[in-house]
Design a protein around this motif. Structure first.
Motif, PDB file in Angstrom:
ATOM      1  N   VAL A 223      46.777  -0.395 -56.093  1.00  0.00           N
ATOM      2  CA  VAL A 223      47.624   0.501 -56.795  1.00  0.00           C
ATOM      3  C   VAL A 223      49.109   0.421 -56.350  1.00  0.00           C
ATOM      4  N   PRO A 224      50.359   0.709 -57.260  1.00  0.00           N
ATOM      5  CA  PRO A 224      51.612   0.648 -56.824  1.00  0.00           C
ATOM      6  C   PRO A 224      51.960   1.737 -55.861  1.00  0.00           C
ATOM      7  N   LEU A 225      52.912   1.669 -55.304  1.00  0.00           N
ATOM      8  CA  LEU A 225      53.345   2.810 -54.272  1.00  0.00           C
ATOM      9  C   LEU A 225      54.318   3.419 -54.623  1.00  0.00           C
ATOM     10  N   ASP A 226      54.486   3.856 -56.084  1.00  0.00           N
ATOM     11  CA  ASP A 226      55.265   4.806 -56.633  1.00  0.00           C
ATOM     12  C   ASP A 226      54.664   6.166 -56.231  1.00  0.00           C
ATOM     13  N   LYS A 227      55.645   7.227 -56.343  1.00  0.00           N
ATOM     14  CA  LYS A 227      55.430   8.507 -55.788  1.00  0.00           C
ATOM     15  C   LYS A 227      54.148   9.182 -56.326  1.00  0.00           C
ATOM     16  N   THR A 228      54.157   9.056 -57.955  1.00  0.00           N
ATOM     17  CA  THR A 228      52.926   9.340 -58.620  1.00  0.00           C
ATOM     18  C   THR A 228      51.444   8.741 -57.759  1.00  0.00           C
ATOM     19  N   SER A 229      51.580   7.692 -57.688  1.00  0.00           N
ATOM     20  CA  SER A 229      50.373   6.809 -57.328  1.00  0.00           C
ATOM     21  C   SER A 229      49.854   7.288 -55.679  1.00  0.00           C
TER      22      SER A 229
ATOM     23  N   THR B  62      50.617  10.048 -54.447  1.00  0.00           N
ATOM     24  CA  THR B  62      49.838  11.256 -54.674  1.00  0.00           C
ATOM     25  C   THR B  62      48.520  11.464 -54.952  1.00  0.00           C
ATOM     26  N   SER B  63      48.206  10.195 -55.929  1.00  0.00           N
ATOM     27  CA  SER B  63      46.948  10.125 -56.381  1.00  0.00           C
ATOM     28  C   SER B  63      46.153   9.531 -55.393  1.00  0.00           C
ATOM     29  N   VAL B  64      46.501   8.659 -54.297  1.00  0.00           N
ATOM     30  CA  VAL B  64      45.671   8.044 -53.375  1.00  0.00           C
ATOM     31  C   VAL B  64      45.259   9.192 -52.296  1.00  0.00           C
ATOM     32  N   GLU B  65      46.279   9.937 -52.262  1.00  0.00           N
ATOM     33  CA  GLU B  65      45.932  11.240 -51.086  1.00  0.00           C
ATOM     34  C   GLU B  65      45.103  11.946 -51.759  1.00  0.00           C
ATOM     35  N   LYS B  66      45.049  12.299 -52.993  1.00  0.00           N
ATOM     36  CA  LYS B  66      43.979  13.174 -53.613  1.00  0.00           C
ATOM     37  C   LYS B  66      42.603  12.551 -53.667  1.00  0.00           C
ATOM     38  N   LEU B  67      42.664  11.297 -53.743  1.00  0.00           N
ATOM     39  CA  LEU B  67      41.461  10.563 -53.827  1.00  0.00           C
ATOM     40  C   LEU B  67      40.861  10.634 -52.467  1.00  0.00           C
TER      41      LEU B  67
ATOM     42  N   ILE C 119      37.040  12.254 -51.853  1.00  0.00           N
ATOM     43  CA  ILE C 119      35.697  11.492 -51.393  1.00  0.00           C
ATOM     44  C   ILE C 119      35.478  12.204 -50.004  1.00  0.00           C
ATOM     45  N   ALA C 120      36.413  12.589 -49.274  1.00  0.00           N
ATOM     46  CA  ALA C 120      36.155  13.177 -47.836  1.00  0.00           C
ATOM     47  C   ALA C 120      35.112  14.528 -48.071  1.00  0.00           C
ATOM     48  N   LYS C 121      35.789  15.279 -49.184  1.00  0.00           N
ATOM     49  CA  LYS C 121      34.897  16.342 -49.505  1.00  0.00           C
ATOM     50  C   LYS C 121      33.648  16.297 -50.220  1.00  0.00           C
ATOM     51  N   THR C 122      33.707  15.433 -50.891  1.00  0.00           N
ATOM     52  CA  THR C 122      32.183  15.113 -51.745  1.00  0.00           C
ATOM     53  C   THR C 122      31.338  14.017 -51.243  1.00  0.00           C
ATOM     54  N   ASN C 123      31.779  13.276 -50.452  1.00  0.00           N
ATOM     55  CA  ASN C 123      31.011  12.095 -49.797  1.00  0.00           C
ATOM     56  C   ASN C 123      30.687  10.946 -50.842  1.00  0.00           C
ATOM     57  N   LEU C 124      31.601  10.951 -52.022  1.00  0.00           N
ATOM     58  CA  LEU C 124      31.589   9.897 -53.044  1.00  0.00           C
ATOM     59  C   LEU C 124      31.647   8.831 -52.788  1.00  0.00           C
ATOM     60  N   ALA C 125      32.440   8.361 -51.752  1.00  0.00           N
ATOM     61  CA  ALA C 125      32.510   7.162 -51.224  1.00  0.00           C
ATOM     62  C   ALA C 125      33.503   7.206 -49.666  1.00  0.00           C
ATOM     63  N   SER C 126      33.367   5.940 -49.200  1.00  0.00           N
ATOM     64  CA  SER C 126      34.464   5.833 -47.806  1.00  0.00           C
ATOM     65  C   SER C 126      35.598   5.062 -48.361  1.00  0.00           C
ATOM     66  N   CYS C 127      36.869   5.267 -47.926  1.00  0.00           N
ATOM     67  CA  CYS C 127      37.920   4.510 -48.333  1.00  0.00           C
ATOM     68  C   CYS C 127      38.720   4.088 -46.917  1.00  0.00           C
ATOM     69  N   CYS C 128      39.397   2.943 -47.137  1.00  0.00           N
ATOM     70  CA  CYS C 128      40.372   2.428 -45.931  1.00  0.00           C
ATOM     71  C   CYS C 128      41.128   1.262 -46.356  1.00  0.00           C
TER      72      CYS C 128
ATOM     73  N   LEU D 103      42.406   9.847 -61.787  1.00  0.00           N
ATOM     74  CA  LEU D 103      43.716  10.006 -60.956  1.00  0.00           C
ATOM     75  C   LEU D 103      44.586   8.971 -61.218  1.00  0.00           C
ATOM     76  N   PHE D 104      44.340   7.779 -61.741  1.00  0.00           N
ATOM     77  CA  PHE D 104      45.708   6.686 -61.969  1.00  0.00           C
ATOM     78  C   PHE D 104      45.559   6.385 -63.611  1.00  0.00           C
ATOM     79  N   MET D 105      45.421   7.556 -64.361  1.00  0.00           N
ATOM     80  CA  MET D 105      45.449   7.380 -65.721  1.00  0.00           C
ATOM     81  C   MET D 105      47.112   6.967 -66.003  1.00  0.00           C
ATOM     82  N   HIS D 106      48.036   7.266 -65.294  1.00  0.00           N
ATOM     83  CA  HIS D 106      49.284   7.265 -65.632  1.00  0.00           C
ATOM     84  C   HIS D 106      49.837   5.962 -65.486  1.00  0.00           C
ATOM     85  N   LEU D 107      49.057   4.930 -64.841  1.00  0.00           N
ATOM     86  CA  LEU D 107      49.494   3.541 -64.914  1.00  0.00           C
ATOM     87  C   LEU D 107      49.193   2.789 -66.247  1.00  0.00           C
TER      88      LEU D 107
END
Length: 377
Positions: A9-15, A17-22, A26-35, A334-338
């Motif tokens: 994803v690009p490193l614009d401000k909106t993205s 924010t979306s990465v942090e929200k992601l 996933i930390a809260k729901t155990n939906l996935a792990s991310c690195c 999360l990334f619909m804005h792209l």
């Protein structure tokens, strides 16, 4: 089963924010792990050439994945499906495959970042092609020895018509002199009585009452019979007419076969060791090349999609296959804005089947890493 997605994803401000929200989701729901997946600054070159580069890398990715799969499959076959042994040897740079990917570091010594992208692709292509060629040669050499040994072993364990008689016949069972010889005859269990009544009449030169049963299994028995050497051909012809099988046998011949089996067994062990070491080294090499190729593709696609200057973030997402659809929906939101139009049409994408089509379009860049062929769980 595990799904692995390499996204960018690009490193614009909106993205951002979306990465942090992601990450929080996933930390809260155990939906996935991310690195974070670290990709160095590579030489962009002429922007127009990136389009053809994208197609070339896609084809090379298909080839490399195929060679990774073949090498891993060969390792399983050689190790006779022993999962523990495969896991011990299917490593990348000495660590398990998941650890290598989650802690990925670009190998600048092997793939210098100062080189053009096309040169890096050429290095990977040569590596993969060489492994593919050598794999065929190594597999053929090992399988040749293995097949020869199996063929002899089957003869050892077959029925009395074909199996080795070495463990049945003793030297004292045979009469060998200037004029006399002993033949070994296989007689089916239902023909024992016929044999006893007729064997002396199969030739005028059979020694009377010389037949003895040496061995029997559930289907037949092995009988010895002594006769004059000059009558052997006549006896064999008459025995064949009566459906008795005369086995060719000599201690020298059997000893030669046993020696051949021992030599093949030793040779197979040697070839096994050589092949397993080769597989271990070259699986690591081709897997590392494959993941570097994935990184190359992420870089090229990110430049093409998000433009210059190069400014993007690559992430490795690991999720359980049952949760893939839900994760895909979360990413789409999360990334619909792209790309609102393209993403909106993809929110119902079916992730229940293994893998995703690499032609699938999303508002963010996504490459699927096929864990089926590696059995990463």
């Amino acid at each position: 089963m595990t799904d692995l997605w390499l996204i960018s994803v690009p490193l614009d401000k909106t993205s951002l924010t979306s990465v942090e929200k992601l990450k929080r989701t996933i930390a809260k729901t155990n939906l996935a792990s991310c690195c974070k997946f670290s990709i160095p600054d590579l030489k962009v070159g002429i922007l127009d050439s990136l389009l053809s580069m994208s197609d070339d890398l896609s084809r090379l990715d298909t080839l490399t994945e195929s060679v990774v799969k073949k090498t891993c499959q060969c390792m399983r076959e050689v190790m006779e499906q022993s999962t523990d042994k495969v896991l011990e040897n299917a490593l990348a740079n000495g660590v398990d495959l998941m650890s290598y990917m989650t802690k990925f570091q670009w190998d600048k010594a092997k793939y210098p970042t100062a080189l053009p992208l096309s040169s890096l692709a050429d290095i990977i292509n040569k590596e993969v092609s060489q492994v593919e060629t050598e794999l065929k040669s190594q597999a053929a050499a090992y399988n040749s020895v293995k097949t020869s040994l199996q063929s002899l072993e089957r003869k050892q364990d077959g029925n009395l018509q074909t199996r080795s008689l070495n463990d049945i016949v003793r030297k004292e069972d045979l009469v060998v002199s200037e004029y006399l010889t002993t033949l070994l005859v296989v007689v089916t269990r239902g023909s024992y009585l016929q044999w006893e009544r007729t064997y002396e009449s199969l030739s005028n030169f059979v020694v009377p009452r010389s037949s003895r049963k040496l061995y029997e299994d559930g289907e037949a028995g092995v009988f010895s019979v002594t006769l004059f050497k000059r009558a052997v051909c006549e006896f064999k012809a008459k025995a064949k007419e009566s459906k008795f099988t005369v086995r060719e046998y000599s201690f020298d011949l059997e000893e030669k076969k046993q020696q051949e089996m021992k030599q093949l067994s030793v040779h197979k062990k040697e070839q096994y060791g050589i092949f397993v070491r080769w597989l271990k080294v070259n699986f690591s090499q081709v897997f590392i090349a494959w993941i570097h190729l994935k990184a190359l593709r992420v870089f090229v696609e990110s430049v093409l999609r998000y433009g210059l200057p190069v400014n993007y973030q690559a992430l490795l997402l690991q999720t359980d296959r049952k949760r893939s659809k839900k994760l895909r929906e979360e990413l789409a939101s999360l990334f619909m804005h792209l790309d609102p139009t393209a993403t909106a049409s993809k929110t119902d994408v079916n992730c229940d089947i293994p893998g995703l089509s690499q032609q699938e379009y999303f508002s963010y860049i996504c490459f699927y890493i096929n864990t089926n062929l590696l059995e990463i769980s």
